[in-house]
Design a protein around this motif. Structure first.
Motif, short mmCIF file in Angstrom:
data_model
loop_
_atom_site.label_atom_id
_atom_site.label_comp_id
_atom_site.label_asym_id
_atom_site.label_seq_id
_atom_site.Cartn_x
_atom_site.Cartn_y
_atom_site.Cartn_z
N PHE A 1 6.92 -7.26 -1.21
CA PHE A 1 7.70 -7.94 -2.36
C PHE A 1 9.37 -7.91 -2.21
O PHE A 1 9.92 -8.79 -2.36
CB PHE A 1 7.36 -7.07 -3.64
N ILE A 2 9.39 -6.64 -1.49
CA ILE A 2 11.14 -6.47 -1.22
C ILE A 2 11.38 -7.44 0.17
O ILE A 2 12.59 -8.03 0.01
CB ILE A 2 11.30 -5.10 -0.89
N GLU A 3 10.55 -7.40 1.15
CA GLU A 3 10.84 -8.22 2.23
C GLU A 3 10.82 -9.61 2.02
O GLU A 3 11.51 -10.71 2.52
CB GLU A 3 9.57 -8.16 3.13
N ASN A 4 9.87 -10.06 0.99
CA ASN A 4 9.98 -11.51 0.34
C ASN A 4 11.17 -12.08 -0.16
O ASN A 4 11.57 -13.17 0.11
CB ASN A 4 8.92 -11.61 -0.62
N ALA A 5 11.78 -11.07 -0.89
CA ALA A 5 13.35 -11.26 -1.35
C ALA A 5 14.27 -11.66 -0.29
O ALA A 5 14.94 -12.45 -0.42
CB ALA A 5 13.64 -10.09 -2.49
N PHE A 6 14.32 -10.66 0.64
CA PHE A 6 15.30 -11.04 1.84
C PHE A 6 14.90 -12.21 2.71
O PHE A 6 15.68 -12.75 3.08
CB PHE A 6 15.15 -9.81 2.69
N LYS A 7 13.51 -12.61 2.59
CA LYS A 7 13.10 -13.86 3.36
C LYS A 7 13.45 -14.97 2.83
O LYS A 7 13.87 -16.08 3.54
CB LYS A 7 11.62 -13.61 3.67
N HIS A 8 13.32 -15.10 1.42
CA HIS A 8 13.57 -16.53 0.73
C HIS A 8 14.83 -16.57 -0.05
O HIS A 8 15.14 -17.20 -0.88
CB HIS A 8 12.34 -16.82 -0.37
N GLY A 9 15.59 -15.23 -0.02
CA GLY A 9 16.66 -15.34 -1.14
C GLY A 9 17.90 -15.32 -0.23
O GLY A 9 18.95 -14.64 -1.05
N GLY B 1 3.82 -16.89 3.95
CA GLY B 1 4.02 -15.71 3.05
C GLY B 1 2.66 -15.23 3.16
O GLY B 1 2.35 -14.53 2.03
N ILE B 2 2.07 -14.74 4.14
CA ILE B 2 0.76 -13.86 4.49
C ILE B 2 0.91 -12.55 3.99
O ILE B 2 -0.01 -11.96 3.38
CB ILE B 2 0.34 -14.37 5.93
N GLY B 3 2.14 -12.05 4.31
CA GLY B 3 2.23 -10.56 3.96
C GLY B 3 2.23 -10.30 2.22
O GLY B 3 1.77 -9.37 1.83
N LEU B 4 2.97 -11.19 1.60
CA LEU B 4 2.97 -11.18 0.25
C LEU B 4 1.54 -11.39 -0.48
O LEU B 4 0.88 -10.55 -1.17
CB LEU B 4 3.96 -12.05 -0.50
N GLN B 5 1.05 -12.53 0.22
CA GLN B 5 -0.57 -12.62 -0.43
C GLN B 5 -1.59 -11.45 -0.01
O GLN B 5 -2.36 -11.00 -0.98
CB GLN B 5 -1.22 -14.12 0.27
N ASN B 6 -1.46 -11.05 1.13
CA ASN B 6 -2.28 -9.77 1.44
C ASN B 6 -1.90 -8.75 0.61
O ASN B 6 -2.87 -8.11 0.38
CB ASN B 6 -2.07 -9.44 2.86
N THR B 7 -0.74 -8.54 0.19
CA THR B 7 -0.54 -7.24 -0.50
C THR B 7 -1.10 -7.59 -2.05
O THR B 7 -1.68 -6.70 -2.47
CB THR B 7 1.27 -7.08 -0.94
N ILE B 8 -1.05 -8.90 -2.49
CA ILE B 8 -1.60 -9.07 -3.85
C ILE B 8 -3.31 -8.69 -3.77
O ILE B 8 -3.77 -8.21 -4.89
CB ILE B 8 -1.53 -10.44 -4.21
N GLU B 9 -3.69 -9.11 -2.77
CA GLU B 9 -5.21 -9.02 -2.46
C GLU B 9 -5.61 -7.37 -2.32
O GLU B 9 -6.46 -6.92 -2.72
CB GLU B 9 -5.61 -9.78 -1.11
#
Length: 371
Positions: free
Chosen positions: A288-296, A333-341
């Motif tokens: 979730f943190i990485e996703n913020a740096f990636k898309h923000g 966004g495979i990392g975020l989706q995998n974390t949710i799973e």
């Protein structure tokens, strides 16, 4: 896995209850009566039949089901069950017939051959028998129980079928649980195998950006990367890890991103609460943190990222927000989706995840049990 002593104690108690269940709520008004195996044929029949059925239950559960039924040999399995059913019915007949039962210990007084009373005829009155030929009334009444059709057939069949069905039910349920557990482990291993290269790829991209600019912070970034990789190699495959180590990993990751991005992005990072003595699944927060740096993050736009971790008693709350900017997506966004799973698999009833995806902001609020 070795079975602990509670497993054997539980089975011993269950066997004891099963063996002495027929003697509960006796006809004489007492709640429980110990079996009189020496003098009471009824007690003797029930005890030995139940004892043999108990042995067969474990034989069926540990031998027949795994070696025959689960090997797709159902016809052979049913044949064996029918054979044992006939065997138990034969044993029931033996126990129920005193003149054939070597376990019948009743004191049966034999009269001399010349003094044996004649067979009863119509209108027979045993009161007319001479005194010397009379049989005590209790013994005369006992003759009505000698031989005859077995009385245990229906009861034996019922208990036998209950034992077979219950052992099959337990074995199949445990087998399905093990299959589900193995499937979950395989799926988690697959998800981790995808996540680890994902982190490495993005972090190497960050260091590459520093190297292109010949930034003096490149060496520091390499050291920070080594700390991240040491954590992944050492701890990522553990089921749970100390929350302190996961928080330290997040700190290093955010520090690496600040080193790479410099003043092009505003990062507001807050950590509140005590993380000692708590545990968490590794790499469950970082996506979730990485996703913020990636898309923000975009150097040409106003980029702001807010990360707040709050620990209160046994629960951790992660809040991450970033404003949406125009960025090139390196993957789907495979990392975020995998974390949710993984959250769904590992914390089915111990987490609450809400994601608010608006046109201008992306907000994540996760509460997870770590105590």
């Amino acid at each position: 896995m070795k079975k602990n002593i509670s497993f054997y104690v539980m089975h011993f108690c269950l066997c004891f209850i099963f063996l002495f269940l027929p003697y509960a709520f006796t006809t004489n008004g007492s709640i429980f009566s110990l079996p009189n195996l020496a003098n009471n044929p009824h007690d003797r029949i029930y005890f030995f039949i139940y004892f043999l059925l108990l042995i067969f239950f474990y034989f069926n559960y540990y031998i027949l089901i795994p070696r025959i039924y689960f090997k797709e040999k159902q016809i052979r399995y049913i044949t064996i069950l029918l054979f044992f059913l006939l065997f138990f019915l034969w044993v029931s007949n033996i126990f129920d017939t005193p003149d054939l039962n070597f376990l019948d210990f009743r004191n049966q007084r034999q009269l001399p051959f010349g003094q044996m009373p004649p067979p009863p005829s119509k209108g027979f009155n045993h009161q007319n028998i001479p005194f010397s030929h009379k049989i005590p009334t209790a013994e005369f009444n006992d003759l009505t129980h000698f031989g005859g059709p077995p009385t245990q057939y229906s009861h034996t069949i019922l208990v036998y079928l209950i034992g077979v069905v219950s052992s099959l039910f337990i074995a199949i349920k445990i087998r399905l649980s093990k299959v589900e557990e193995d499937r979950m482990k395989s799926e988690l291993s697959f998800l981790k195998a995808q996540i680890n290269p994902h982190f490495l790829f993005n972090t190497l991209n960050s260091i590459y950006s520093l190297a292109i600019k010949k930034d003096d912070k490149t060496a520091d970034a390499v050291v920070q990367l080594s700390e991240l990789m040491r954590y992944i190699i050492t701890n990522a495959n553990d089921d749970v890890i100390a929350l302190d180590k996961e928080i330290n990993y997040i700190n290093n990751y955010i520090l690496l991103q600040k080193t790479r991005l410099g003043n092009t992005v505003t990062v507001d990072y807050i950590l509140e609460g005590n993380s000692s003595g708590k545990a968490i699944t590794p790499l469950i927060l970082i996506s979730f943190i990485e996703n913020a740096f990636k898309h923000g993050v975009n150097p040409n736009e106003n980029s702001e990222i807010c990360i707040k971790i709050t620990i209160i008693e046994d629960y951790l709350t992660l809040f991450v927000s970033n404003n949406k900017v125009q960025s090139i997506k390196s993957d789907s966004g495979i990392g975020l989706q995998n974390t949710i799973e993984r959250l769904t698999l590992l914390y089915p009833n111990n987490h609450v995840l809400s994601i608010d995806d608006t046109p201008k902001m992306y907000l994540v609020n996760l509460t997870i049990k770590v105590g």
